[in-house]
Design an enzyme around this catalytic site. Structure first.
Site, PDB file in Angstrom:
ATOM      1  CB  SER A 361      -7.719  51.329 -68.753  1.00 58.48           C
ATOM      2  OG  SER A 361      -7.407  52.606 -69.246  1.00 58.48           O
ATOM      3  NE  ARG A 362     -15.944  52.171 -69.404  1.00 54.94           N
ATOM      4  CZ  ARG A 362     -16.341  52.495 -68.192  1.00 54.94           C
ATOM      5  NH1 ARG A 362     -16.058  53.689 -67.709  1.00 54.94           N
ATOM      6  NH2 ARG A 362     -17.021  51.659 -67.447  1.00 54.94           N
TER       7      ARG A 362
END
Length: 499
Positions: A361-362
């Protein structure tokens, strides 16, 4: 007498006015497979709606020198060469209103659930430019999916675009449906876009959402497998237009695209029929723009511009786990992270079959509550080390005590992250489970008893750690008093559980 007649005639002639009306009219030259070639519409705009006889609508997609390529949205078998085509001057739009909630609609926004026409207050264009950078706000509010492995390790925030990717039959749709079910009471509206799915599958999903009380805040947009390719092409844009209607009211929306692989295939079919030049894997050159203009419409807006957010969970199907194929790499590069589901894990019974190493998850921990961030901060690293040690341990049995302990903790972590379908878990309960795992309270619990320990611990903690629960629910973090109460509850429960 004759003078009167002449006078009356003159007055009639003077007062006579002809109402002139101009129409842009063309004619069908050729029609096949949901596509029509039309001549005579020289000043038509791209994406403008046209009407055929019998009330069938179409959208201008190819603007060529002498002809216009039109995709037909509806039954094309009745359209024939020579039919008159009228331009409407309007870009394709769909009806929207609050009463659309709980309904199943077609790609054109028309009711298809047998409950009658819903009352529409206004229309929204299907194609719309995404919100600009100035209107946006950073992603720092969580979207709780109720799935432990996602909320703890791959958190999703409001306004994020998180890809769900994996082979067929690995549980991609199950994750999406669980996420919708978990939004009950979370002040979130959901839109589920079904692209090229069987009607039987869609009915099962609708029944499941109805059973879980989720249809009250959900809209389903459906373009079935039996419908022409143009409907599958339009459906995701219809879904996001409905989402934007609610976002413009300052509400938070979760939208699922199931799936964009079929969407790309439908667009490829249309493009090849329109004689557009094919590129890699026969997809047209603008297939990247096809998905980027769709997914960029997901955002979180700041208060100055009305607030609200759209969180997108697009789904992509891979072939034999190949995430380096054309469409998967395109969508990975557009989204803010991906949840990768692996067939091998699924068949081993690790479900949801999330490969924690390939998933990311950026937005990261900024989309987590403080309590979850504290208990699950090192979990991804611990699991990665466990995978390495597990592979290494197969070659020899002489392992030191620290390595053995790490292996045992890893096995229990894998067991804890398993979760049954359609059983989302509240965040505060997840925090309790992760606390017990990371603080070592599960280290000497037999692996086959982990699930029973987990369920029993939640029930016990809800009754005996009320301060801790209240703190996590209100301030999203615990105090020393709350932690001491939880520790005592876990220890008391464990002593009773092991006896």
């Amino acid at each position: 007498m004759s003078n009167n007649i002449v006078e009356n005639l003159r007055k009639e002639i003077e007062s006579f006015k002809v109402a002139t009306q101009t129409e842009k009219v063309g004619h069908v030259i050729e029609v096949f497979d949901g596509i029509a070639k039309v001549s005579g519409l020289s000043d038509i705009k791209s994406s403008e709606m046209v009407t055929f006889p019998n009330g069938v609508t179409g959208v201008a997609l190819n603007l060529e020198e002498d002809t216009v390529g039109v995709i037909i949205l509806g039954e094309f078998s009745k359209i024939k060469e020579g039919d008159e085509v009228k331009a409407t001057g309007r870009i394709l739009e769909i009806p929207v209103s609050d009463s659309i909630l709980g309904r199943v609609v077609s790609a054109l926004g028309e009711s298809i659930d047998g409950k009658g026409v819903f009352k529409s207050e206004k229309t929204y264009p299907v194609e719309r430019v995404a919100s600009g950078v100035i209107t946006r706000q950073g992603v720092d509010q969580p979207v709780s999916t109720g799935i432990k492995v996602i909320d703890a390790i791959i958190p999703i925030g409001r306004g994020q675009r998180e890809l769900i990717i994996g082979d067929r039959q690995t549980g991609k749709t199950a994750i999406a449906i669980d996420a919708i079910l978990n939004q009950k009471g979370q002040n979130m509206i959901c839109v589920y876009v079904s692209i090229g799915q069987k009607d039987s599958k869609l009915r099962k999903i609708e029944a499941r959402l109805e059973e879980g009380g989720a249809m009250a805040y959900t809209v389903i947009v459906s373009a079935g497998a039996s419908e022409p390719a143009p409907m599958s092409y339009i459906a995701p844009y219809t879904g996001v237009s409905i989402a934007e209607y609610f976002m413009d009211q300052g509400k938070d929306v979760l939208i699922i695209y199931d799936d964009l692989s079929k969407h790309a295939v439908a667009y490829r079919e249309i493009s090849l029929l329109l004689r557009r030049p094919p590129g890699r894997e026969a997809y047209p050159g603008d297939v990247f723009y096809l998905h980027s203009r769709l997914l960029e419409r997901a955002c979180r807006r700041n208060e100055k511009y009305g607030g609200g957010s759209i969180t997108a969970l697009p789904i992509i199907e891979t072939q034999a786990g190949d995430i380096s194929a054309y469409i998967p790499t395109n969508v990975i590069s557009i989204t803010d992270g991906q949840i990768f589901l692996e067939t091998d894990l699924f068949y081993k019974g690790i479900r949801p079959a999330v490969n924690v190493g390939f998933s990311v998850s950026r937005v990261g921990s900024s989309a987590q509550i403080k309590a979850m961030k504290k208990v699950a901060g090192t979990l991804k690293l611990d699991l990665a080390q466990f995978r390495e040690l597990e592979a290494f341990a197969q070659f020899g049995s002489d392992l030191d005590e620290a390595t053995q302990n790490q292996l045992e903790r890893g096995k229990r972590a894998i067991e804890v992250l398993k979760q049954a379908q359609y059983s989302p878990i509240k965040v505060e309960n997840q925090v309790v489970i992760m606390y017990a795992l990371t603080k070592g309270y599960m280290d000497n619990v037999a692996i086959e008893k982990i699930k029973a320990f987990e369920n029993g611990l939640i029930e016990y903690s809800v009754r005996n750690a009320k301060t801790f629960y209240k703190e996590v629910q209100t301030s999203k973090m615990w105090t020393d008093k709350g932690e001491a109460e939880l520790k005592k509850a876990i220890e008391d429960f464990k002593s009773g559980f092991t006896q």
